[in-house]
Scaffold this motif. Structure first.
Motif, PDB file in Angstrom:
ATOM      1  N   ILE A  61      -2.889  -5.834 -12.748  1.00  0.00           N
ATOM      2  CA  ILE A  61      -4.080  -5.975 -13.587  1.00  0.00           C
ATOM      3  C   ILE A  61      -4.234  -4.759 -14.499  1.00  0.00           C
ATOM      4  O   ILE A  61      -4.564  -4.887 -15.693  1.00  0.00           O
ATOM      5  CB  ILE A  61      -5.327  -6.174 -12.700  1.00  0.00           C
ATOM      6  N   GLN A  62      -3.935  -3.567 -13.974  1.00  0.00           N
ATOM      7  CA  GLN A  62      -4.064  -2.354 -14.790  1.00  0.00           C
ATOM      8  C   GLN A  62      -3.067  -2.345 -15.948  1.00  0.00           C
ATOM      9  O   GLN A  62      -3.429  -2.043 -17.090  1.00  0.00           O
ATOM     10  CB  GLN A  62      -3.874  -1.108 -13.925  1.00  0.00           C
ATOM     11  N   GLU A 110       1.757   2.625 -11.791  1.00  0.00           N
ATOM     12  CA  GLU A 110       2.943   2.524 -10.942  1.00  0.00           C
ATOM     13  C   GLU A 110       2.678   2.980  -9.512  1.00  0.00           C
ATOM     14  O   GLU A 110       3.343   2.527  -8.568  1.00  0.00           O
ATOM     15  CB  GLU A 110       4.093   3.342 -11.544  1.00  0.00           C
ATOM     16  N   VAL A 111       1.706   3.875  -9.326  1.00  0.00           N
ATOM     17  CA  VAL A 111       1.406   4.367  -7.983  1.00  0.00           C
ATOM     18  C   VAL A 111       0.898   3.252  -7.081  1.00  0.00           C
ATOM     19  O   VAL A 111       0.960   3.352  -5.854  1.00  0.00           O
ATOM     20  CB  VAL A 111       0.376   5.526  -8.051  1.00  0.00           C
ATOM     21  N   MET A 112       0.437   2.140  -7.677  1.00  0.00           N
ATOM     22  CA  MET A 112      -0.032   0.999  -6.900  1.00  0.00           C
ATOM     23  C   MET A 112       1.093   0.040  -6.524  1.00  0.00           C
ATOM     24  O   MET A 112       0.864  -0.908  -5.762  1.00  0.00           O
ATOM     25  CB  MET A 112      -1.092   0.225  -7.709  1.00  0.00           C
ATOM     26  N   VAL A 113       2.295   0.261  -7.057  1.00  0.00           N
ATOM     27  CA  VAL A 113       3.391  -0.683  -6.833  1.00  0.00           C
ATOM     28  C   VAL A 113       4.617   0.006  -6.228  1.00  0.00           C
ATOM     29  O   VAL A 113       5.098  -0.400  -5.167  1.00  0.00           O
ATOM     30  CB  VAL A 113       3.784  -1.398  -8.148  1.00  0.00           C
ATOM     31  N   ARG A 165      -4.892  -3.461   1.362  1.00  0.00           N
ATOM     32  CA  ARG A 165      -3.576  -3.780   1.909  1.00  0.00           C
ATOM     33  C   ARG A 165      -2.541  -3.818   0.773  1.00  0.00           C
ATOM     34  O   ARG A 165      -2.893  -3.869  -0.409  1.00  0.00           O
ATOM     35  CB  ARG A 165      -3.622  -5.131   2.632  1.00  0.00           C
ATOM     36  N   PRO A 166      -1.249  -3.789   1.132  1.00  0.00           N
ATOM     37  CA  PRO A 166      -0.206  -3.723   0.095  1.00  0.00           C
ATOM     38  C   PRO A 166      -0.310  -4.781  -0.987  1.00  0.00           C
ATOM     39  O   PRO A 166      -0.135  -4.484  -2.175  1.00  0.00           O
ATOM     40  CB  PRO A 166       1.086  -3.865   0.906  1.00  0.00           C
ATOM     41  N   ALA A 167      -0.604  -6.030  -0.630  1.00  0.00           N
ATOM     42  CA  ALA A 167      -0.691  -7.086  -1.642  1.00  0.00           C
ATOM     43  C   ALA A 167      -1.806  -6.801  -2.643  1.00  0.00           C
ATOM     44  O   ALA A 167      -1.661  -7.042  -3.847  1.00  0.00           O
ATOM     45  CB  ALA A 167      -0.919  -8.443  -0.978  1.00  0.00           C
ATOM     46  N   THR A 168      -2.911  -6.256  -2.149  1.00  0.00           N
ATOM     47  CA  THR A 168      -4.027  -5.924  -3.034  1.00  0.00           C
ATOM     48  C   THR A 168      -3.654  -4.785  -3.978  1.00  0.00           C
ATOM     49  O   THR A 168      -3.999  -4.809  -5.170  1.00  0.00           O
ATOM     50  CB  THR A 168      -5.260  -5.525  -2.203  1.00  0.00           C
ATOM     51  N   LYS A 169      -2.942  -3.801  -3.459  1.00  0.00           N
ATOM     52  CA  LYS A 169      -2.540  -2.665  -4.299  1.00  0.00           C
ATOM     53  C   LYS A 169      -1.620  -3.123  -5.437  1.00  0.00           C
ATOM     54  O   LYS A 169      -1.782  -2.701  -6.586  1.00  0.00           O
ATOM     55  CB  LYS A 169      -1.841  -1.602  -3.443  1.00  0.00           C
ATOM     56  N   VAL A 170      -0.664  -3.980  -5.124  1.00  0.00           N
ATOM     57  CA  VAL A 170       0.247  -4.482  -6.167  1.00  0.00           C
ATOM     58  C   VAL A 170      -0.527  -5.299  -7.194  1.00  0.00           C
ATOM     59  O   VAL A 170      -0.270  -5.208  -8.406  1.00  0.00           O
ATOM     60  CB  VAL A 170       1.388  -5.314  -5.535  1.00  0.00           C
ATOM     61  N   ARG A 203      -3.987 -12.547  -1.252  1.00  0.00           N
ATOM     62  CA  ARG A 203      -3.759 -11.317  -0.495  1.00  0.00           C
ATOM     63  C   ARG A 203      -3.901 -11.497   1.026  1.00  0.00           C
ATOM     64  O   ARG A 203      -3.123 -10.902   1.790  1.00  0.00           O
ATOM     65  CB  ARG A 203      -4.712 -10.216  -0.975  1.00  0.00           C
ATOM     66  N   ARG A 204      -4.841 -12.291   1.475  1.00  0.00           N
ATOM     67  CA  ARG A 204      -5.092 -12.403   2.916  1.00  0.00           C
ATOM     68  C   ARG A 204      -3.968 -13.114   3.665  1.00  0.00           C
ATOM     69  O   ARG A 204      -3.479 -12.603   4.678  1.00  0.00           O
ATOM     70  CB  ARG A 204      -6.440 -13.072   3.156  1.00  0.00           C
TER      71      ARG A 204
END
Length: 467
Positions: A345-346, A382-385, A335-340, A454-455
């Motif tokens: 972290i990266q 950046e692709v995660m945000v 989900r979006p929160a997990t991706k950000v 995230r949940r």
């Protein structure tokens, strides 16, 4: 729209790639020889102002003018700004050119994103994520090709030719948009929430007072290079607070829409800090490059702007892979929160890597290959945000504030840009090990906290919406 955005980003990042070095380089090298802390403040404040102006652009595109008109007028103003930079000498040309680019980009960016949202309207969150990922890939292509060409021109022929190439890129964006206007969705030709005519004099008065306040602050010395980033950061936070307050208290917003806006708040703050870390490539990392990177490869000098280009290049290369992965995973994707959280972290790991590199090399030059590897690791996050925030803003925003929600999302970039200026100034004042530890481990902690939350955030942002 993707090709229009590609050329607009070509011009923007083509300028951004060499702007820091134009300020930092000596007069003999064609630069303006500004102190590093002041240069970081100017670059951070400029970037923050570009995105902060999009709040006004979003409002104008929702209440006074159609999105199509805003994009067209913005493209013309940006083109004029780049031409001033190309032909205007010294600080005068720099100031006028940057102000025009700030105003034009404010008109263009949120409104062209809203038009893309119109094109993807009716799709699922998965389809919108994929569509915006490809739109974002066009942004990154322009961000790669722009600094590659302007950086080479600056390296071989001087800064003003590099600025001239950025002007040509913006002219191409203008031509592309004019050629595409007849294909735009009908909503691009409509003012979504027209302002009552009786309120126009009040708007004009507020605009005049704002311009007067800025002029007075500049004339009296209250606005200086040293505090520009601080001022823009405060303005970005005030604007964001006003947006959140307006949308959560408006009678036109339903309870489900209000919950979605509240769920977006932590994502907004985390994204703003993320972009502060990412945009240091234009402030702290640019200072590091000037001071500690050997650009000589035999008899040839590696164009300094090409180093920052590695960041969006990594994003371009990874985007099709990530978009394909999201498609294959379908509803099982994060989900979006997990991706950000993953993005934070990266980029935190990237700065920890830079910490290790800077400490292991001591006072010696850092190898060019290692700084390029750092830029690739940071840039690909950046692709995660970036595209996730765009997709969220156009999907979860209240119906009465859809364009403003896009403007609110762009405030993450305003906050990040101005924060990068403050971080760049901090970089000039403290030990490198302490600085990179602060940024690297700070990103890791923030990403971990967002992952743990995230949940509940996913539940809030999905209130009243299907999958």
């Amino acid at each position: 729209m993707a090709f229009t955005e590609l050329w607009e980003r070509y011009s923007f990042y083509g300028l951004q790639g060499i702007l820091s070095f134009y300020l930092l380089y000596s007069l003999a090298q064609g630069g303006l020889e500004v102190e590093p802390a002041a240069a970081a403040g100017i670059v951070g404040a400029y970037g923050g102002s570009v995105y902060l102006s999009q709040v006004i652009g979003a409002w104008l595109g929702d209440r006074l003018l159609t999105p199509r008109t805003m994009v067209l007028s913005g493209a013309v103003i940006i083109t004029a700004g780049h031409l001033v930079l190309a032909f205007g000498p010294g600080f005068g040309g720099l100031a006028v050119g940057l102000v025009l680019i700030v105003l034009g980009t404010g008109a263009l960016k949120t409104n062209i994103t809203s038009i893309v949202g119109f094109v993807l309207e009716g799709g699922s969150q998965r389809q919108r994520d994929v569509g915006f990922s490809y739109f974002y890939m066009a942004i990154n292509i322009g961000a790669v090709v722009g600094p590659l060409t302007t950086g080479f021109a600056q390296n071989e022929y001087g800064f003003h030719l590099g600025f001239g190439l950025a002007a040509i890129g913006m002219a191409a964006a203008l031509v592309q948009f004019i050629a595409s206007m007849r294909k735009l969705p009908a909503r691009a030709l409509v003012v979504n929430n027209p302002l009552p005519r009786r309120r126009l004099p009040l708007v004009a008065l507020v605009a005049l007072l704002g311009v007067g306040a800025i002029a007075a602050a500049s004339a009296t010395g209250l606005l200086r290079a040293a505090n520009l980033s601080t001022v823009v950061t405060v303005l970005a936070l005030i604007a964001a607070a006003a947006y959140f307050l307006t949308m959560t208290t408006s009678r036109a917003v339903t309870p489900d829409e209000r919950r979605r806006v509240l769920g977006f708040l932590p994502i907004f703050l985390a994204s703003g800090i993320y972009f502060g870390f990412l945009f240091q490539k234009f402030t702290a990392i640019s200072i590091l490059v000037v001071e500690r990177i050997d650009l000589q490869i035999g008899d040839w000098t590696f164009p300094v702007a090409w180093i920052t280009t590695m960041s969006p290049l990594a994003g371009v290369l990874i985007t099709p892979v990530i978009a394909k992965l999201w498609n294959l995973m379908g509803d099982r994707q994060p989900r979006p929160a997990t991706k950000v959280a993953i993005g934070l972290i990266q980029i935190g790991c990237a700065y920890v890597f830079l910490l290790i590199v800077s400490q292991s090399t001591g006072d010696a030059f850092i190898p060019l290959a290692l700084i390029l590897l750092f830029m690739a690791a940071a840039g690909s996050s950046e692709v995660m945000v970036g595209p996730i925030g765009l997709a969220l803003a156009t999907r979860i925003g209240p119906g009465a504030f859809r364009a403003q929600m896009v403007g609110l999302n762009f405030l993450t970039l305003a906050l990040g840009s101005s924060l990068s200026g403050l971080l760049g100034q901090l970089f000039t004042k403290i030990d490198g090990a302490a600085y990179f530890s602060l940024v690297g481990f700070g990103a890791l902690v923030l990403g971990g906290a967002l992952y743990l939350a995230r949940r509940p955030l996913t539940g809030l942002m999905g209130a009243g919406l299907g999958r």
